[in-house]
Motif scaffolding. Structure first.
Motif, mmCIF file in Angstrom:
data_model
loop_
_atom_site.group_PDB
_atom_site.id
_atom_site.type_symbol
_atom_site.label_atom_id
_atom_site.label_comp_id
_atom_site.label_asym_id
_atom_site.label_seq_id
_atom_site.Cartn_x
_atom_site.Cartn_y
_atom_site.Cartn_z
ATOM 1 N N TYR A 239 3.073 -9.719 -6.843
ATOM 2 C CA TYR A 239 3.053 -8.337 -6.361
ATOM 3 C C TYR A 239 1.643 -7.775 -6.477
ATOM 4 O O TYR A 239 1.083 -7.690 -7.573
ATOM 5 C CB TYR A 239 4.014 -7.463 -7.169
ATOM 6 C CG TYR A 239 3.923 -5.996 -6.802
ATOM 7 C CD1 TYR A 239 4.371 -5.545 -5.567
ATOM 8 C CD2 TYR A 239 3.358 -5.069 -7.680
ATOM 9 C CE1 TYR A 239 4.262 -4.213 -5.211
ATOM 10 C CE2 TYR A 239 3.259 -3.729 -7.333
ATOM 11 C CZ TYR A 239 3.700 -3.307 -6.095
ATOM 12 O OH TYR A 239 3.582 -1.988 -5.739
ATOM 13 N N ALA B 226 4.534 0.521 -11.131
ATOM 14 C CA ALA B 226 5.172 -0.075 -9.952
ATOM 15 C C ALA B 226 5.516 -1.542 -10.199
ATOM 16 O O ALA B 226 6.571 -2.029 -9.757
ATOM 17 C CB ALA B 226 4.258 0.062 -8.740
ATOM 18 N N THR B 227 4.638 -2.242 -10.896
ATOM 19 C CA THR B 227 4.893 -3.651 -11.186
ATOM 20 C C THR B 227 6.122 -3.800 -12.087
ATOM 21 O O THR B 227 6.989 -4.647 -11.847
ATOM 22 C CB THR B 227 3.672 -4.298 -11.857
ATOM 23 O OG1 THR B 227 2.518 -4.106 -11.032
ATOM 24 C CG2 THR B 227 3.885 -5.780 -12.067
ATOM 25 N N ASN C 201 -1.407 -1.295 -11.278
ATOM 26 C CA ASN C 201 -0.322 -0.327 -11.167
ATOM 27 C C ASN C 201 0.825 -0.832 -12.040
ATOM 28 O O ASN C 201 1.751 -1.486 -11.564
ATOM 29 C CB ASN C 201 0.125 -0.171 -9.713
ATOM 30 C CG ASN C 201 1.053 1.012 -9.517
ATOM 31 O OD1 ASN C 201 1.755 1.422 -10.437
ATOM 32 N ND2 ASN C 201 1.060 1.558 -8.315
ATOM 33 N N ARG D 47 0.880 -1.174 0.000
ATOM 34 C CA ARG D 47 0.000 0.000 0.000
ATOM 35 C C ARG D 47 0.911 1.215 0.000
ATOM 36 O O ARG D 47 1.712 1.400 0.907
ATOM 37 C CB ARG D 47 -0.919 -0.025 1.229
ATOM 38 C CG ARG D 47 -1.981 1.065 1.241
ATOM 39 C CD ARG D 47 -2.811 1.010 2.513
ATOM 40 N NE ARG D 47 -3.791 -0.075 2.504
ATOM 41 C CZ ARG D 47 -3.754 -1.136 3.302
ATOM 42 N NH1 ARG D 47 -2.760 -1.264 4.177
ATOM 43 N NH2 ARG D 47 -4.696 -2.061 3.248
ATOM 44 N N ASP E 141 -0.851 -4.529 -5.644
ATOM 45 C CA ASP E 141 -1.098 -3.157 -5.203
ATOM 46 C C ASP E 141 -2.464 -3.147 -4.525
ATOM 47 O O ASP E 141 -3.499 -3.280 -5.177
ATOM 48 C CB ASP E 141 -1.077 -2.196 -6.399
ATOM 49 C CG ASP E 141 -1.198 -0.745 -5.975
ATOM 50 O OD1 ASP E 141 -2.146 -0.431 -5.220
ATOM 51 O OD2 ASP E 141 -0.378 0.083 -6.388
ATOM 52 N N ARG F 249 -5.419 -1.014 -5.609
ATOM 53 C CA ARG F 249 -6.061 -1.371 -6.880
ATOM 54 C C ARG F 249 -6.893 -2.643 -6.773
ATOM 55 O O ARG F 249 -7.727 -2.903 -7.647
ATOM 56 C CB ARG F 249 -5.000 -1.568 -7.968
ATOM 57 C CG ARG F 249 -4.036 -0.396 -8.165
ATOM 58 C CD ARG F 249 -4.716 0.822 -8.723
ATOM 59 N NE ARG F 249 -3.774 1.909 -8.963
ATOM 60 C CZ ARG F 249 -3.319 2.249 -10.177
ATOM 61 N NH1 ARG F 249 -3.740 1.607 -11.249
ATOM 62 N NH2 ARG F 249 -2.468 3.243 -10.305
#
Length: 240
Positions: A165, A181-182, A178, A131, A167, A170
Motif C-alpha cells: 500500500y 490509512a495503512t 500515512n 492518492r 500513499d 507521501r
C-alpha cells in the motif's frame, strides 16, 4: 516487520521520484546491481524493485537492470511495474524473482490476479497506490474512483501473498508515512500489508510497527539513500 529497501529503476539507473513524478527523479546510483549488493551486505532480508518506465509502458523496460540485480544478490526480491499478463509473470518468476507485484491489472483485470495467485502460490502481491484514498494506475498517471480498501477486499479470498500500500502524496517526500490509512487497510483485510511511501526515519518505522495492527513490512528508499535512515540500525531495531 520486514524492512524492504527500494530500488526504483528509470532508464537503467537507480532513482527516487517525488510523489510519482517522472520529471522529479533524482539519480542515486547508475549501477543498480551494486546498490542491491550494498543493501544485502548491510543485512536486508528482502529487496523491493520497481520498473518505473515499465509502469508507464505497460511492459518491462528495465529488464536488464533487474536481471543484473538478481544475479548480484541471494536475498529474495519483489518487482512491480509493467507486469500485466501471465506470460510476463511467468517469465519474471522463472528468472528468479521471489514475488511479482500487480498494480494496474488489479483494477483493470482482477481475474488475472486471481489466476496468477492460484498458479503461483505465495509469489503474487497486489500493489495498491492511492492518492486521497483513491487508487491510481498506469504509473500513477490515471486516478480511478476505486477506494483503496474496496480494492483490497476484492482479493481477500484470492490467495495473494501481500498488499503493498503506497500513499502517493507521501512517496519520496520525506514527510513520514500515512500510518493511519495503512493501519486502517491492514485492519480491513487478512492479507499481509506492506507500507510504502514517506518512511523517512527510524521513528517512522517504529510508528508503523506499533500502529496497533501487525504489518508485514515497510518499504524505504530515499531515506536510505539520503542517509536519514541507517539500514543496519533500522534492521536491528525491527528485529529486536
Amino acid at each position: 516487520m520486514i524492512l524492504y529497501p527500494a530500488i526504483d529503476l528509470k532508464d537503467g539507473q537507480c532513482v527516487r521520484l517525488l510523489r510519482g513524478e517522472m520529471e522529479a527523479a533524482t539519480v542515486f546510483n547508475d549501477d543498480p546491481a551494486a546498490q542491491a549488493a550494498a543493501f544485502q551486505a548491510a543485512g536486508c532480508d528482502w529487496l523491493h524493485l520497481v520498473d518505473l518506465n515499465g509502469a508507464f509502458a505497460g511492459e518491462p523496460v528495465n529488464a536488464a537492470a533487474v536481471e543484473a540485480i538478481l544475479a548480484a544478490v541471494s536475498v529474495p526480491a519483489q518487482l512491480g511495474g509493467g507486469i500485466r499478463d501471465m506470460a510476463t509473470i511467468e517469465a519474471w518468476l522463472d528468472k528468479g524473482l521471489a514475488r511479482v507485484i500487480l498494480g494496474t491489472v488489479a483494477v483493470e483485470d482482477p481475474d488475472l490476479v486471481r489466476d496468477a495467485a492460484r498458479a503461483f502460490p505465495g509469489q503474487v502481491a497486489v500493489g495498491i497506490d492511492a492518492r486521497d484514498g483513491k487508487v491510481a494506475t498506469r504509473g500513477w498517471a490515471e486516478k480511478t474512483d476505486v477506494e483503496a480498501t474496496d480494492l483490497a477486499l476484492r482479493f481477500e479470498d484470492a490467495g495473494v501473498a501481500a498488499i503493498i500500500y503506497t500513499d502517493i502524496q507521501r512517496d519520496g517526500a520525506m514527510q513520514g508515512p500515512n500510518v493511519e490509512a495503512t493501519a486502517a487497510l491492514a485492519r480491513a483485510v487478512s492479507i499481509p500489508v506492506i507500507a510504502s511511501g514517506g518512511v523517512s526515519s527510524l521513528d517512522d518505522l517504529i510508528a508503523l510497527r506499533d500502529c496497533g495492527v501487525a504489518l508485514d513490512g515497510a518499504i524505504s528508499g530515499r531515506a536510505l539513500y539520503d542517509g536519514a535512515l541507517d539500514l543496519g540500525q533500522a534492521l536491528a531495531a525491527l528485529r529486536g
